[in-house]
Design an enzyme around this catalytic site. Sequence first.
Site, PDB file in Angstrom:
ATOM      1  N   ASN A   1       0.387  -1.617  -0.214  1.00  0.00           N
ATOM      2  CA  ASN A   1       0.114  -0.189   0.071  1.00  0.00           C
ATOM      3  C   ASN A   1       0.938   1.651  -0.360  1.00  0.00           C
ATOM      4  O   ASN A   1       0.506   2.266  -0.384  1.00  0.00           O
ATOM      5  CB  ASN A   1      -0.858  -0.293   1.217  1.00  0.00           C
ATOM      6  CG  ASN A   1      -0.735   0.043   2.489  1.00  0.00           C
ATOM      7  OD1 ASN A   1       1.406  -0.288   2.162  1.00  0.00           O
ATOM      8  ND2 ASN A   1      -1.245   0.397   3.925  1.00  0.00           N
TER       9      ASN A   1
ATOM     10  N   GLU B   1       4.705  -3.562  11.810  1.00  0.00           N
ATOM     11  CA  GLU B   1       3.564  -3.099  11.932  1.00  0.00           C
ATOM     12  C   GLU B   1       2.562  -3.857  10.765  1.00  0.00           C
ATOM     13  O   GLU B   1       2.819  -3.845   9.724  1.00  0.00           O
ATOM     14  CB  GLU B   1       3.957  -1.411  10.755  1.00  0.00           C
ATOM     15  CG  GLU B   1       2.490  -0.870  11.875  1.00  0.00           C
ATOM     16  CD  GLU B   1       2.201  -0.135  10.441  1.00  0.00           C
ATOM     17  OE1 GLU B   1       0.559  -0.591  10.086  1.00  0.00           O
ATOM     18  OE2 GLU B   1       2.812   0.702   9.731  1.00  0.00           O
TER      19      GLU B   1
ATOM     20  N   CYS C   1      -3.242   0.265   6.657  1.00  0.00           N
ATOM     21  CA  CYS C   1      -3.146   0.332   8.163  1.00  0.00           C
ATOM     22  C   CYS C   1      -3.892   0.921   9.218  1.00  0.00           C
ATOM     23  O   CYS C   1      -4.789   0.545  10.068  1.00  0.00           O
ATOM     24  CB  CYS C   1      -1.703  -0.310   8.729  1.00  0.00           C
ATOM     25  SG  CYS C   1      -1.274  -0.702   7.535  1.00  0.00           S
TER      26      CYS C   1
HETATM   27  O1  G3P Z   1      -0.658   1.206   6.166  1.00  0.00           O
HETATM   28  C1  G3P Z   1      -0.366   1.529   5.874  1.00  0.00           C
HETATM   29  C2  G3P Z   1       0.159   2.274   7.247  1.00  0.00           C
HETATM   30  O2  G3P Z   1       1.652   3.148   7.865  1.00  0.00           O
HETATM   31  C3  G3P Z   1      -0.450   3.823   7.397  1.00  0.00           C
HETATM   32  O3  G3P Z   1      -0.302   5.035   7.119  1.00  0.00           O
HETATM   33  O4  G3P Z   1       0.370   7.374   6.456  1.00  0.00           O
HETATM   34  O5  G3P Z   1      -2.078   6.044   5.577  1.00  0.00           O
HETATM   35  O6  G3P Z   1      -1.421   6.510   8.181  1.00  0.00           O
HETATM   36  P1  G3P Z   1      -0.933   6.197   6.557  1.00  0.00           P
END
Ligand code: G3P
Length: 478
Positions: A158, A253, A287
């Site tokens: 992603n 993560e 995530c």
């Molecule tokens: O899904 C990966 C995670 O690190 C999300 O990052 O920047 O979308 O909050 P962000």
Amino acid sequence: DGEVYKYYSDGEWRTSSSGKSVAIVNPATRKTQYKVQACTQEEVNKVMEMAKSAQKSWAKTPLWKRAELLHKAAAILKDNKAPIAESLVKEIAKPAKDSVTEVVRSGDLISYCAEEGVRILGEGKFLLSDSFPGNERTKYCLTSKIPLGVVLAIPPFNYPVNLAVSKIAPALIAGNSLVLKPPTQGAVSCLHMVYCFHLAGFPKGLISCITGKGSEIGDFLTMHPAVNCISFTGGDTGISISKKAGMIPLQMELGGKDACIVLEDADLDLVASNIIKGGFSYSGQRCTAVKVVLVIESVADELVEKVKAKVAKLTVGPPEENCDITAVVSESSANFIEGLVMDAKEKGATFCQEYKREGNLIWPLLLDNVRPDMRIAWEEPFGPVLPVLRISSVEEGINHCNASNFGLQGCVFTKDINKAMLISDAMETGTVQINSAPARGPDHFPFQGLKDSGIGSQGVTNSINLMTKVKTTVINLP
Ligand code: G3P
């Protein structure tokens, strides 16, 4: 058409001796877009050998010089944002504008990391023995931070570029070498990004990028004796990596089921726009996406109406046209999402929109009156489908949040800051956002998950620290 992207080893672009390639399917067209090398275990061994030896001299390279090279890579990356963003569009169907943002954000992250590194790695501690009972002032202890050795970075599909550099930059500034295993969807974007590091002029072998099927080289990489640290972002695979890995620091993560708890005094317009941003940006494939809304019954109707009105305005279609909702990453992902939707349907959830799917493209869907017996109340769809659970008390919301195996982030909406603080304390998640949707950035903030959501903390400073070890030298006076 027959062209296969080369992998990067010992400062050269190479073709694998396997003679095999891995196809990258464009999620929107479902046709093969690119091909990358299917590297062999011998090629992994070679890369590890190079990484080990290159690291030794890199660790001796002055810190300011390491920073200078990172700044250079950051500038080259930003200059090349267009072609990298284009490959993101094609291999992960990220909307064009967001793809550019990802590359720019990555350049900024590299530069910030270089700056932070020269500060925190440039200072150590000095301790005197006579502060501990029974000691004279005869021992001087000097501490510094030393690199771990070879860092293995495994980013997810992603954010193939951003979550790669968030591992690469801290590893390098701290004096480690780096082996990158990109996700299949996102591998070409990663190779382009690595090319920017190549152009910046890092020593041969210090950075390498090995492509191939996780099923063939995944375990071999993660269990390789040369690896001194693994930084992984992704799904359940992270749990099995953790179980198999050796005695090395891990930064993991994994998933999330980020809850959005809405109190009756919340600004519902603010909540609705954050639910849209949090739940549906990049079609929910984050995530940190809002993955369950827990709203107090008395304001639920009004909130659902407001969110519905905004869902109706989301555009659905090709990433090239910057549509809000684009095809999810793979057919199996789309099938999984559909399974969750069908389960909720059978068990009586209210569909705020009609369920619609074409190929990997799933139209945004808000499911109201979801109950705890439905899978979607607990599982992570990683798609544009968002469940709403109506709750009769804040405690019920907190309990739902804490009953999850995940504990990445969560958010709470209320005008009462005291209540918000108490709720934040009660939520078992790595971060709680007050009056905003969950998000990892800005990238220097600590970022961590509890329970099945991860090990260790990220964010620039924490990542640099995690990729170093404390070393002490004690001067003993007569
Ligand atoms: O899904 C990966 C995670 O690190 C999300 O990052 O920047 O979308 O909050 P962000």
